[in-house]
Design an enzyme around this catalytic site. Sequence first.
Site: not given
Length: 426
Positions: A39, A94, A136, A162, A195-197, A286, A318
């Site tokens: 420091y 994550k 996310e 995602d 039809a999402g992400a 899921n 993923n």
Amino acid sequence: MSDEFKQAALDYHAKPRPGKISVEITKPANTGADLTLAYSPGVAEPVREIAREPELAYRYTSKGNLVAVISDGSAILGLGDLGALASKPVMEGKGILFKRFAGIDVFDIEVEAEDPQAFIDTVTRIHCTFGGINLEDIKAPECFEIERVLKSTCDVPVFHDDQHGTAIVIGAGIYNALKLQKKNIEDIVVVCVGAGAAGVASAKLLIEMGVRRENVLMLDRKGVIHSRRDDLNQYKAAFAVNTEKRTLADAMEGADVFIGVSGPDTVTPEMVASMAPNPVIFALANPDPEIRPELARSVRQDMIIATGRSDYPNQVNNVLCFPYIFRGALDVRATAINEQMKIAAVRAIASLVHEPVPEEVARAYGGTSLKFGPDYIIPKPTDPRLLGVVSAAVAQTAVDTGVARKGYPSHYPLKTVDDIFPAELG
């Protein structure tokens, strides 16, 4: 889930200390001399150097190995919009995966944003702290615009897992499944429910890989996305096709590939029976897939099926992707994760099932013989080769496409992307 499992999960997160991640000290801090360097006044020296040359932040701080995992909590797993604070256990989780599989440090950041622009402004103002940004659990369609703007304003990689993590692992699995089914990617008809992400990104990536856009039938809650609908946002409209098909049953007739990123039990055995010979089914909802493998197999023996579950073969997970994409990107100080890097990750992941499986991986799965075939089209999450192979492919491609600020790392095991892949993967 049972009450016993619920309590075990809560205890895991609460004991012996709350949460799943912590900050560790990486330098000595035991003596007065140590603290003088850590420091004041020692810290002033790297401050002056970074002010003179910002790139030196990578030398004197943790920036180069630090990723922000950021959410607004608007699409938490399959639970929906539960708010920023409720997303914190997922973001910490994550962080565990980044550290466990790629040695990357994470700060999880939960943003209470009243609209997408507020979220964008927050991330833009703090992005210089990090070597990369992992978005996310942000709902569609807002997630598309958020990522687009942040990619244009931040000089570090921005990656919405995602979307692209799911798409990359799907792409690798589809690539290998088509080889087994002896189908050309240019000729297949793909049905994508959701039809999402994840659905939009997966369809885009498959088109990059060679699927013809007119051969992609995407469905949302109202059915097939076709050219005569007047209720489509710009992201869905990009997949509108001129077709008389309106329902999932219509779309499935004669289809070669089904990708489900929607909800449980939406596909019937009759729909599976109506697909083209040697179909490929990715039922990824899921914890309950669009159709369970045993039910699908009751009407088709010529299919290949994958799910998002670890208790069936071919788990689309993923974690096969995002830690290693960021590892490669960070190690060459990439300014972006571009389409070529994503395709390189697809090829790298796909390549591993063509090689002998390490003994420790076979042991981890009960000594099961893992050999390229209908029940082994995607590597297992515990495969230690993923770190070297996928990271190397991504890093080399970043260098080759001009988004790297640093050369290919000398400690990497492979020197070019072509070294990674068996000849038949091309």
